[in-house]
Design a protein around this motif. Structure first.
Motif, mmCIF file in Angstrom:
data_model
loop_
_atom_site.group_PDB
_atom_site.id
_atom_site.type_symbol
_atom_site.label_atom_id
_atom_site.label_comp_id
_atom_site.label_asym_id
_atom_site.label_seq_id
_atom_site.Cartn_x
_atom_site.Cartn_y
_atom_site.Cartn_z
ATOM 1 N N MET A 9 -2.700 -39.390 17.708
ATOM 2 C CA MET A 9 -3.204 -39.205 18.941
ATOM 3 C C MET A 9 -4.448 -38.049 18.666
ATOM 4 O O MET A 9 -5.190 -38.367 19.455
ATOM 5 C CB MET A 9 -2.112 -38.596 19.894
ATOM 6 N N ARG A 10 -4.055 -36.963 17.879
ATOM 7 C CA ARG A 10 -5.122 -36.156 17.696
ATOM 8 C C ARG A 10 -6.445 -36.655 17.162
ATOM 9 O O ARG A 10 -7.412 -36.498 17.399
ATOM 10 C CB ARG A 10 -4.516 -34.986 16.834
ATOM 11 N N PHE A 11 -6.030 -37.724 16.162
ATOM 12 C CA PHE A 11 -7.369 -38.346 15.571
ATOM 13 C C PHE A 11 -8.145 -39.145 16.478
ATOM 14 O O PHE A 11 -9.168 -39.171 16.629
ATOM 15 C CB PHE A 11 -6.898 -39.155 14.228
ATOM 16 N N GLU A 112 -8.646 -28.123 14.109
ATOM 17 C CA GLU A 112 -7.876 -27.149 14.930
ATOM 18 C C GLU A 112 -8.186 -25.668 14.167
ATOM 19 O O GLU A 112 -7.964 -25.531 13.394
ATOM 20 C CB GLU A 112 -6.334 -27.338 15.054
ATOM 21 N N ILE A 113 -9.183 -25.269 15.024
ATOM 22 C CA ILE A 113 -9.716 -23.836 14.605
ATOM 23 C C ILE A 113 -9.683 -22.764 15.562
ATOM 24 O O ILE A 113 -9.539 -22.982 16.699
ATOM 25 C CB ILE A 113 -11.215 -23.850 14.175
ATOM 26 N N SER A 422 -21.109 -29.119 19.799
ATOM 27 C CA SER A 422 -20.395 -27.660 19.703
ATOM 28 C C SER A 422 -18.763 -27.821 20.111
ATOM 29 O O SER A 422 -18.434 -28.477 21.051
ATOM 30 C CB SER A 422 -21.119 -27.007 21.066
ATOM 31 N N PRO A 423 -18.121 -26.930 19.402
ATOM 32 C CA PRO A 423 -16.816 -26.926 19.764
ATOM 33 C C PRO A 423 -16.275 -26.217 20.908
ATOM 34 O O PRO A 423 -15.138 -25.969 21.203
ATOM 35 C CB PRO A 423 -16.274 -26.484 18.381
ATOM 36 N N LEU A 424 -17.376 -25.209 21.329
ATOM 37 C CA LEU A 424 -16.994 -24.296 22.316
ATOM 38 C C LEU A 424 -16.481 -24.805 23.553
ATOM 39 O O LEU A 424 -15.521 -24.014 24.229
ATOM 40 C CB LEU A 424 -18.191 -23.239 22.503
ATOM 41 N N HIS A 425 -16.723 -25.973 24.158
ATOM 42 C CA HIS A 425 -16.197 -26.227 25.270
ATOM 43 C C HIS A 425 -14.725 -26.426 25.203
ATOM 44 O O HIS A 425 -13.993 -26.469 26.242
ATOM 45 C CB HIS A 425 -16.780 -27.710 25.691
ATOM 46 N N ARG A 426 -14.198 -26.779 24.165
ATOM 47 C CA ARG A 426 -12.715 -27.034 24.023
ATOM 48 C C ARG A 426 -11.937 -25.537 24.059
ATOM 49 O O ARG A 426 -10.884 -25.828 23.987
ATOM 50 C CB ARG A 426 -12.463 -27.647 22.533
#
Length: 438
Positions: A9-11, A112-113, A422-426
Motif C-alpha cells: 500500500m505504501r509503494f 519515510e523521513i 517537494s516532500p513538505l506537503h506531507r
C-alpha cells in the motif's frame, strides 16, 4: 494488516504521489541545490536566467525557475504594496520545539523521513520554512534564502483573490449565488457568465478552463493560452491574447457545481469581479483592504500581466515571515500581526464549511490532491486546496510552496521551495498534530 500488505500500500501511495508531481510539471528536471545560491547569483547567471523566463521554461523547476522565483520583478511588471505599519515582533518558543518538530516523520516520495531529513535533502530544494503556534515562532530555517529576500508564493496566493470577495460578501455588495455576468456584463452569453460566485470560489465551473497535466501539455488548451498570455507570448498567427479574452471564449463541458476542476483562470475571474465591484485595480483594493493593515516586514509584490492584470492566482512574492503573517490573519491571533480583523468570523465559517463540496471534490481533482497531502481532507473550499474536519486549511504551490493554517490553535506552517517534487506537503498534518498533542 500484515507487513507485506502495508509495504504494498505504501509503494502504491508513494508512486501515486510521484506520478502527480511528474505529470503536474511535465518538463520538470532534478531539483537544484538551493544552498549554493542562497547568497545570490553571478552577473552571468542573472543574465542567462532572465532571458530564459518563458512559460515552458519555468515549468522545468530547475535553475531558471529557482532564480525567477526570487527575482520576478526583474522580468514582469510589478505592483509594490508597501509595508505601511511598523513590523510586528514575533514572540518565540525555541527552547524545545525545534528538536521535537525536526523529529516528526512523514511518508513521502523520498521515503519515510523526518522533517530534518526532508529539509536537508537537496532533492527537496527547501529554501525556507517557518512554523507558528499560538502566534509564536516555534521553528524557522532558511537553508536556501535570506530572511529579507522575497520569494514566489505560486498558487498559495489564490486565497488572496477569495479574501476580497469574502469582504464584499460581508459588506452586502455581492452574494455567493450571484451570476458572474451580474458584475461582468462583457461575459454575458458566455459559459463563465452563467456561473455563480460560489462556483468560482470552489472551482466547480463546468468549463474547459481546467489546469491539469493534460491541459498544460496541450498548446491549444485554455489553460496553456492564459498562462502564455501572462508572459506576453503569442498564441497563433502572432496574436497575443489577454487572459480576459481567453476566458470569455471558454466553453461549457458540463453542469457547474459537479466537479472540482483546479484552474488559475477561475481565480482570475474573482479578480475581475473584485475590480468591478470596488472600482479599483485589484492591487489597490488588496492594499487598502488587507495589506495596509498588516504589520509586515516588507512589501508585498503583486506581479502583473502585460495588460496590467494582477496575477493573484499565484504570481505574488513576499518574505517568508510576511506569508506567515498572512496565514495568521485566518486565526484568532490576527491582532498580533494586523491593526484590524480583515478575515471576518463569517468568512471563516464559509471557508471551513466544506461539506457542500465533498462530492465534487471526490469526483474531480480531489483524486490528485489527496495523494499530494497524504491524509484525505473533507474537500476543497473557496480557493483553499484542502479543508480538514478539525478546521485545518491548506494551500499549495506548484514548486513546493505551502501554507497550512489550523485556526483555533494559531498554527501556521509556511514554506518556500523550488522542487519538481517537494516532500513538505506531507508534513503539514503530522506537524500540526505534534503541536496540538502537547
Amino acid at each position: 494488516m500484515n507487513t507485506t500488505m502495508k509495504t504494498t500500500m505504501r509503494f502504491k501511495l508513494v508512486n501515486t504521489l510521484s506520478l502527480f508531481f511528474i505529470t503536474a510539471a511535465p518538463l520538470a528536471t532534478a531539483a537544484v541545490d538551493v544552498t549554493k545560491t542562497r547568497d545570490g547569483y553571478t552577473l552571468e547567471q542573472s543574465q542567462t536566467y532572465s532571458s530564459a523566463t518563458g512559460y515552458k521554461e519555468l515549468l522545468g523547476g530547475d535553475s531558471v525557475t529557482s532564480w525567477w522565483a526570487e527575482n520576478i520583478s526583474r522580468t514582469m511588471l510589478t505592483a509594490v504594496l508597501p509595508n505601511r505599519l511598523p513590523a510586528s515582533t514575533f514572540e518565540t518558543d525555541l527552547d524545545e520545539w525545534p528538536l521535537k518538530l525536526e523529529a516528526v516523520t512523514a511518508d513521502t516520495h523520498l521515503g519515510e523521513i523526518t522533517l530534518s531529513e526532508a529539509i536537508n535533502d537537496p532533492r527537496a530544494a527547501v529554501k525556507a520554512m517557518i512554523i507558528l503556534h499560538k502566534g509564536k515562532v516555534v521553528f524557522e530555517t532558511y537553508p536556501g534564502l535570506h530572511p529579507a529576500n522575497s520569494h514566489l508564493w505560486a498558487s498559495v496566493a489564490k486565497p488572496t483573490a477569495a479574501l476580497l470577495i469574502e469582504q464584499l460578501i460581508d459588506e452586502g455588495k455581492l452574494n455567493d449565488s450571484d451570476r458572474v455576468d451580474t458584475y461582468l456584463p462583457d461575459f454575458a452569453g458566455t459559459a463563465l457568465g452563467e456561473t455563480t460566485v460560489q462556483q468560482l470560489l470552489d472551482m466547480v465551473p463546468g468549463s474547459d478552463t481546467h489546469d491539469s497535466p493534460s491541459t498544460r501539455r496541450d498548446p491549444d488548451s485554455v489553460a496553456t493560452r492564459y498562462y502564455r498570455a501572462e508572459f506576453d507570448e503569442a498564441y497563433k498567427d502572432g496574436k497575443v491574447e489577454t487572459v480576459r479574452e481567453i476566458l470569455q471564449g471558454a466553453g461549457r463541458t458540463g453542469p457547474a457545481g459537479e466537479r472540482f476542476e483546479y484552474s488559475s483562470g477561475i481565480t482570475q475571474m474573482l479578480v475581475f469581479i473584485a475590480e468591478a465591484v470596488t472600482n479599483q485595480s485589484w492591487s489597490d483594493a488588496f492594499d487598502e483592504r488587507v495589506w495596509s493593515h498588516v504589520r509586515a516586514d516588507g512589501a508585498l509584490q503583486v506581479h502583473l500581466a502585460p495588460d496590467g492584470m494582477a496575477m493573484a492566482h499565484g504570481i505574488v512574492s513576499s518574505r517568508l515571515r510576511d506569508l506567515a503573517r498572512y496565514g495568521l490573519l485566518y486565526t484568532p491571533y490576527w491582532s498580533q500581526v494586523a491593526d484590524k480583523q480583515v478575515v471576518s468570523d463569517a468568512a471563516m465559517a464559509r471557508i471551513v464549511n466544506a461539506e457542500h463540496n465533498r462530492e465534487a471534490y471526490a469526483k474531480g481533482d480531489g483524486q490528485r490532491f489527496t495523494p499530494l497531502l497524504g491524509e484525505a481532507p473533507v474537500a476543497n473550499s473557496r480557493q483553499w486546496d484542502a479543508i480538514y474536519a478539525d478546521g485545518g486549511m491548506f494551500k499549495g504551490g506548484l514548486f513546493g510552496q505551502g501554507l497550512y493554517v489550523s485556526p483555533e490553535e494559531g498554527i501556521v506552517i509556511a514554506y518556500y521551495s523550488t522542487a519538481p517534487a517537494s516532500p513538505l506537503h506531507r508534513f503539514v498534518r503530522p506537524l500540526s498534530k505534534a503541536l496540538t498533542q502537547e
